[in-house]
Write an enzyme that holds these catalytic residues in place. Structure first.
Site, short mmCIF file in Angstrom:
data_model
loop_
_atom_site.label_atom_id
_atom_site.label_comp_id
_atom_site.label_asym_id
_atom_site.label_seq_id
_atom_site.Cartn_x
_atom_site.Cartn_y
_atom_site.Cartn_z
N ASP A 178 -0.25 -5.03 -7.65
CA ASP A 178 -0.66 -6.34 -7.14
C ASP A 178 0.09 -7.49 -7.79
O ASP A 178 -0.45 -8.59 -7.91
CB ASP A 178 -2.18 -6.57 -7.32
N LYS B 180 4.77 -7.96 -5.31
CA LYS B 180 6.06 -7.30 -4.99
C LYS B 180 6.48 -7.57 -3.56
O LYS B 180 7.65 -7.78 -3.28
CB LYS B 180 5.96 -5.78 -5.21
N GLY C 161 -0.88 -2.51 -0.78
CA GLY C 161 -1.13 -3.58 0.18
C GLY C 161 -0.20 -4.71 -0.16
O GLY C 161 -0.36 -5.35 -1.19
P1 IMP Z 1 -5.38 5.78 -5.63
O1 IMP Z 1 -3.93 5.43 -5.65
O2 IMP Z 1 -6.10 5.31 -4.38
O3 IMP Z 1 -5.63 7.23 -5.94
O4 IMP Z 1 -6.10 4.97 -6.82
C1 IMP Z 1 -5.83 5.23 -8.19
C2 IMP Z 1 -5.80 3.94 -9.00
O5 IMP Z 1 -4.68 3.16 -8.60
C3 IMP Z 1 -7.04 3.04 -8.80
O6 IMP Z 1 -7.30 2.36 -10.02
C4 IMP Z 1 -6.56 2.05 -7.75
O7 IMP Z 1 -7.28 0.83 -7.80
C5 IMP Z 1 -5.12 1.86 -8.18
N1 IMP Z 1 -4.22 1.44 -7.09
C6 IMP Z 1 -3.73 2.21 -6.09
N2 IMP Z 1 -2.94 1.49 -5.28
C7 IMP Z 1 -2.91 0.24 -5.79
C8 IMP Z 1 -2.22 -0.96 -5.42
O8 IMP Z 1 -1.45 -1.02 -4.47
N3 IMP Z 1 -2.46 -2.03 -6.21
C9 IMP Z 1 -3.25 -1.99 -7.30
N4 IMP Z 1 -3.91 -0.90 -7.69
C10 IMP Z 1 -3.73 0.21 -6.95
#
Ligand code: IMP
Length: 429
Positions: free
Chosen positions: A13, A16, A40
């Protein structure tokens, strides 16, 4: 021209998407190489906000080639929703603008159900997008790849053996099982819709590289969420660091020339896990509300704190950063004092200036801050570095000094135009 990787230098976040969108003006090709629709990337162009989860942010520039590499895990429904949205806005009218690797793994509904079930047992705070379970299947050599959803017989064979096991897992976690036939039909239907975009992404990319075209590799998440180098187990399930750009795109590392780390002017994190500079007071609250710190994918409020120089130095090390881009400086306007963590006091009484690799120490690390004077002048209209208030420049330059990497770009607002670029990352030194 050279090829550049952009990575998040914190916990994701960092903004980027905006930097990628801006740097795309110098690139010919933009590549996603890891992660999936857990990312996102928010872009604001001409007042219109677009949130992309899978398609590289470069797609907002007509004519630039966009590649989704083999290292990405693709949710076919999310991908097609995004493609439909882009096409409804007059973008991506030529399907050959986007190439999705036939070797990328597919996120299926059972991955999401397993992800959701596990979160109820031990919360990592995942995005619930099925990312971890899909990467698990890939490593266990039982995954479904994009090429499989283009061929009914291959898909049936593979799903027949996998769905039973997946359902056993889901039911043990208290979820609803997936029916085989509707799953096959769903996947094949989406496979047909994806077909015009599917190809040998590694080959396409290697041709572009051979022609000397400038490539931008768009990392998702951030360094501290890397499966090897992040705050394990509170991490995502892929390598988010720059080294994975080569693996996840199917080119050799010699094709990469520089790595730019994106950092916010402060720190945020979504999900669980250590965050040494987290603020639970009115300052943290203010960063969240002024910075609109709510997840682009899940809408969750982000945890906020001051900038952490140890995190950035660590990111510089594990990514080999050649430059920094600092975003959201405007959020810091009006603070009388701005703090930067320059060391941690550990529970064993020691003071360290390097990011500790032991998660137990990190969990209880107390940041030691340096105080810098803030600035009152609003940011946003400045287009040259020298136009920034003196204390803003002083802050940026202190961060550069602490991290040992120059800030080649700083962003002072959400709009594409509200960025000051000090050095074009695509030019060889
Ligand atoms: P996952 O990638 O959904 O398995 O989540 C694993 C960890 O990565 C969690 O703490 C999410 O909040 C974090 N996370 C995954 N994608 C993002 C992102 O695009 N931005 C920030 N945190 C992320």
């Amino acid at each position: 021209m050279s090829n550049v990787v952009i990575v998040g230098a914190q916990w994701g976040d960092e903004g980027k998407g905006k930097v990628v969108d801006l740097f795309t003006s110098w690139a010919d090709v933009v590549v996603r190489y890891q992660g999936g629709a857990n990312a996102g990337h928010t872009l604001v162009v001409g007042g219109v906000k677009t949130v992309l989860h899978l398609v590289p942010s470069g797609v907002l520039h007509p004519g630039k080639k966009c590649i989704i590499g083999n290292g990405v895990v693709v949710d076919p429904e999310a991908l097609m929703d995004e493609i439909d949205l882009l096409r409804s806005r007059g973008l991506l009218s030529d399907p050959s603008q986007l190439v999705v690797s036939e070797n990328a793994h597919v996120i299926l509904p059972y991955h999401k159900r397993i992800d959701a079930g596990r979160e109820k047992q031990k919360a990592i705070g995942t995005t619930g997008r099925g990312i971890g379970p899909c990467y698990e299947d890939k490593v266990a050599r039982r995954g479904i790849r994009i090429r499989d959803v283009l061929k009914a017989s291959a898909l049936r064979d593979k799903l027949e053996s996998r769905v039973g096991e997946a359902n056993a897992q889901i039911q043990a976690l208290g979820g609803d099982k997936c029916e085989l036939q509707p799953l096959i039909e769903w996947a094949l239907k989406l496979g047909e819709r994806m077909r015009p975009y599917v190809g040998d992404a590694s080959e396409v990319l290697s041709h572009e590289v051979a022609k000397g075209r400038a490539v931008l590799f768009e990392g998702a998440q951030g360094t501290l969420l890397d499966i090897d180098h992040g705050t394990y187990p509170y991490v995502t399930s892929s390598n988010t660091v720059a080294g994975n750009a080569a693996v996840g795109a199917g080119i050799g590392p010699t094709a990469i020339h520089s790595v730019i780390g994106i950092t916010k002017a402060y720190t945020t994190r979504v999900g669980n896990g250590p965050l040494p500079t987290e603020l639970h007071d009115s300052v943290g609250e203010r960063l969240r509300s002024v910075g609109a710190e709510f997840g682009a994918t899940t809408g969750r409020p982000r945890r906020c704190g001051w900038l952490d120089a140890l995190v950035l130095r660590y990111a510089a090390r594990v990514n080999g950063l050649s430059g920094l881009a600092m975003t959201k400086l405007d959020v810091l306007t009006g603070f009388e004092k701005i703090l930067i963590a320059i060391a941690y006091k550990l529970p064993n009484g020691k003071t360290v200036s390097e990011f500790p690799s032991d998660p137990e120490l990190l969990e209880r690390a107390q940041p030691i801050y340096e105080e810098l004077p803030g600035w009152k002048e609003p940011l946003g209209d400045q287009r040259e570095y020298e136009e920034l208030p003196e204390n803003t420049r002083r802050y940026i330059e202190r961060v550069e000094q602490l991290v040992g990497v120059d800030a080649i770009a700083v962003s002072v607002g959400a709009e594409r135009a509200e960025t000051i670029v000090r050095k074009n990352p695509f030019r060889h030194p």
